[in-house]
Design a protein around this motif. Sequence first.
Motif, mmCIF file in Angstrom:
data_model
loop_
_atom_site.group_PDB
_atom_site.id
_atom_site.type_symbol
_atom_site.label_atom_id
_atom_site.label_comp_id
_atom_site.label_asym_id
_atom_site.label_seq_id
_atom_site.Cartn_x
_atom_site.Cartn_y
_atom_site.Cartn_z
ATOM 1 N N ALA A 168 -7.546 16.426 37.734
ATOM 2 C CA ALA A 168 -7.414 17.663 38.492
ATOM 3 C C ALA A 168 -6.251 17.616 39.472
ATOM 4 C CB ALA A 168 -8.720 17.955 39.234
ATOM 5 N N PHE A 169 -5.958 16.418 40.006
ATOM 6 C CA PHE A 169 -4.920 16.278 41.017
ATOM 7 C C PHE A 169 -3.912 15.200 40.607
ATOM 8 C CE2 PHE A 169 -8.730 17.777 43.238
ATOM 9 C CZ PHE A 169 -8.233 18.946 43.812
ATOM 10 N N VAL A 170 -2.740 15.281 41.195
ATOM 11 C CA VAL A 170 -1.677 14.313 40.907
ATOM 12 C C VAL A 170 -2.103 12.925 41.379
ATOM 13 C CG1 VAL A 170 0.676 13.616 41.499
ATOM 14 C CG2 VAL A 170 0.182 16.012 40.959
ATOM 15 N N HIS A 191 9.477 23.405 36.860
ATOM 16 C CA HIS A 191 10.279 22.359 37.502
ATOM 17 C C HIS A 191 10.420 22.560 39.006
ATOM 18 C CE1 HIS A 191 11.456 20.085 33.959
ATOM 19 N NE2 HIS A 191 11.523 21.243 33.317
ATOM 20 N N LEU A 192 10.386 23.787 39.479
ATOM 21 C CA LEU A 192 10.451 23.995 40.929
ATOM 22 C C LEU A 192 9.209 23.416 41.601
ATOM 23 C CD1 LEU A 192 11.923 27.605 41.239
ATOM 24 C CD2 LEU A 192 13.073 25.420 41.623
ATOM 25 N N ALA A 193 8.054 23.626 40.980
ATOM 26 C CA ALA A 193 6.835 23.015 41.505
ATOM 27 C C ALA A 193 6.917 21.503 41.407
ATOM 28 C CB ALA A 193 5.616 23.534 40.745
ATOM 29 N N GLY A 194 7.565 21.006 40.332
ATOM 30 C CA GLY A 194 7.757 19.565 40.191
ATOM 31 C C GLY A 194 8.599 18.999 41.319
ATOM 32 N N ASP A 195 9.664 19.722 41.676
ATOM 33 C CA ASP A 195 10.503 19.275 42.798
ATOM 34 C C ASP A 195 9.710 19.256 44.102
ATOM 35 O OD1 ASP A 195 12.620 19.050 41.071
ATOM 36 O OD2 ASP A 195 13.632 20.886 41.723
ATOM 37 N N GLU A 196 8.909 20.291 44.311
ATOM 38 C CA GLU A 196 8.102 20.345 45.529
ATOM 39 C C GLU A 196 7.091 19.201 45.566
ATOM 40 O OE1 GLU A 196 5.104 23.439 47.896
ATOM 41 O OE2 GLU A 196 6.200 24.098 46.111
ATOM 42 N N ARG A 242 13.099 -2.129 58.834
ATOM 43 C CA ARG A 242 13.660 -2.698 57.598
ATOM 44 C C ARG A 242 12.898 -2.291 56.353
ATOM 45 N NH1 ARG A 242 13.888 -8.891 58.935
ATOM 46 N NH2 ARG A 242 14.303 -9.036 56.692
ATOM 47 N N ASP A 243 11.740 -1.647 56.494
ATOM 48 C CA ASP A 243 11.017 -1.150 55.326
ATOM 49 C C ASP A 243 11.819 -0.020 54.686
ATOM 50 O OD1 ASP A 243 9.005 -2.912 55.961
ATOM 51 O OD2 ASP A 243 7.668 -1.388 56.816
ATOM 52 N N ILE A 244 11.870 -0.022 53.372
ATOM 53 C CA ILE A 244 12.620 1.000 52.640
ATOM 54 C C ILE A 244 11.692 1.680 51.647
ATOM 55 C CG2 ILE A 244 14.501 1.429 50.987
ATOM 56 C CD1 ILE A 244 15.534 0.713 53.709
ATOM 57 N N VAL A 245 11.710 3.016 51.638
ATOM 58 C CA VAL A 245 11.074 3.772 50.559
ATOM 59 C C VAL A 245 12.177 4.557 49.870
ATOM 60 C CG1 VAL A 245 10.456 5.664 52.131
ATOM 61 C CG2 VAL A 245 9.328 5.470 49.921
ATOM 62 N N ALA A 246 12.257 4.422 48.559
ATOM 63 C CA ALA A 246 13.362 5.016 47.814
ATOM 64 C C ALA A 246 12.837 5.718 46.571
ATOM 65 C CB ALA A 246 14.371 3.942 47.404
ATOM 66 N N ARG A 247 13.572 6.728 46.155
ATOM 67 C CA ARG A 247 13.312 7.334 44.851
ATOM 68 C C ARG A 247 14.070 6.499 43.826
ATOM 69 N NH1 ARG A 247 14.934 13.385 42.750
ATOM 70 N NH2 ARG A 247 13.740 13.324 40.790
ATOM 71 N N PHE A 248 13.309 5.891 42.941
ATOM 72 C CA PHE A 248 13.882 4.932 42.006
ATOM 73 C C PHE A 248 14.463 5.623 40.777
ATOM 74 C CE2 PHE A 248 13.361 0.969 39.337
ATOM 75 C CZ PHE A 248 14.254 0.216 40.079
ATOM 76 N N GLY A 249 14.006 6.828 40.530
ATOM 77 C CA GLY A 249 14.490 7.587 39.385
ATOM 78 C C GLY A 249 13.400 8.490 38.870
ATOM 79 N N GLY A 250 13.722 9.787 38.620
ATOM 80 C CA GLY A 250 12.719 10.707 38.104
ATOM 81 C C GLY A 250 11.543 10.820 39.049
ATOM 82 N N GLU A 251 10.358 10.475 38.527
ATOM 83 C CA GLU A 251 9.131 10.526 39.322
ATOM 84 C C GLU A 251 8.702 9.144 39.783
ATOM 85 O OE1 GLU A 251 7.861 10.545 34.935
ATOM 86 O OE2 GLU A 251 9.517 11.293 36.167
ATOM 87 N N GLU A 252 9.625 8.192 39.790
ATOM 88 C CA GLU A 252 9.316 6.818 40.179
ATOM 89 C C GLU A 252 9.847 6.537 41.584
ATOM 90 O OE1 GLU A 252 9.627 2.318 38.228
ATOM 91 O OE2 GLU A 252 10.429 4.062 37.184
ATOM 92 N N PHE A 290 3.674 13.168 34.673
ATOM 93 C CA PHE A 290 4.507 14.115 35.418
ATOM 94 C C PHE A 290 5.200 15.117 34.502
ATOM 95 C CE2 PHE A 290 8.141 15.420 38.114
ATOM 96 C CZ PHE A 290 7.410 15.896 39.193
ATOM 97 N N LYS A 291 5.499 14.730 33.281
ATOM 98 C CA LYS A 291 6.086 15.692 32.336
ATOM 99 C C LYS A 291 5.113 16.848 32.103
ATOM 100 C CE LYS A 291 7.968 16.174 27.662
ATOM 101 N NZ LYS A 291 7.123 17.371 27.370
ATOM 102 N N GLN A 292 3.845 16.494 31.944
ATOM 103 C CA GLN A 292 2.842 17.540 31.746
ATOM 104 C C GLN A 292 2.705 18.420 32.987
ATOM 105 O OE1 GLN A 292 2.713 14.427 30.881
ATOM 106 N NE2 GLN A 292 1.426 14.027 29.072
#
Length: 333
Positions: A278-280, A208-213, A230-240, A199-201
């Motif tokens: 080629a893709f994320v 970074h704007l594209a990174g946010d998107e 009860r299922d949870i999806v969370a942003r754990f930090g950065g791109e995790e 993700f840094k690359q």
Amino acid sequence: MSTRPLPATARPEPPHVLPESPDVYKTLLESTRAIPWKIDWASMRFAYIGPQIETLLGWEQDSWQTVDDWVARMHPDDRGTVVDFCVSQSRAGVDHEADYRALTRDGGYVWIRDVVHVVRDAAGEVDSLVGFMFDISQRKHDEEELLRLHRDLEQLSLTDSLTGISNRRSFDQCLEIEWNAARRSTQPLSLVVLDLDHFKQFNDAHGHLAGDECLQKIAGALRAIARRPRDIVARFGGEEFILLLPETGAAAAALLAQECVARIAALRIAHGGQGAGAFVTASLGLGTVAHVDAGATARDFLEAVDGCLYAAKRAGRNRIETLQGTATDRPQA
């Protein structure tokens, strides 16, 4: 709605008995926004109620004949508690106050605070009740607005501002709750920990704007996987990112992890950064606890699954590594 006895310092002095009072007292009482009233205890009839009651509620002054009129014009949800409290406090000779919703003549409700003073006769028996009704609708509205703002702030404190999904704080709270629930119920508990590859690359290549998107799109795809309440999806930090899946066994969790990979691939977010495809894509760690042992901790479980994620990274990325040590390869998208 609230009901409570008044402290001695807050007890109002009873008004003069109005039919025999000098006009000045009657004028003073009826010029205030508070509504004075008096009830004879023996007959439970209104000896007096101020004319302001008609302005506030729409009911004519002479329609307030007995306590039954007061009870009937109270919101049904408040009636039982307030009436029982006021009767018990009055019988005990205790000054008190109560908040409730009073019915208006046009069918609406107004929040009222009734402040009650118990008058005793020479023998010490309850003779009458005197008091004031106050319109506290604006105060109640302000209190409710403050509570709403507090709830909104609490929700914001548990939400990732960029992606709109749960944040690390929210996940940590839910993990502890579900861990303890799994221990009590002996139901399985699963975690999927996901980290975007290179993700840094990606940020270096696209900004970074594209990174946010990109993060927002990934969060949207993962949110669709957390289907149960009860299922949870969370942003754990950065791109995790992380999925908390209560009452989900190993086989079902494996299918959901594979769905994560498929949904990310379906986004076809162009990468092309140094060392990336080629893709994320993403690397995933997957773990299931079939039965929570008394001595085990949620933190240990989380660290073990997180270790699987980094094992997937070391093994070449774009793959799922399970807590048992097996790996599922995913072709480059």
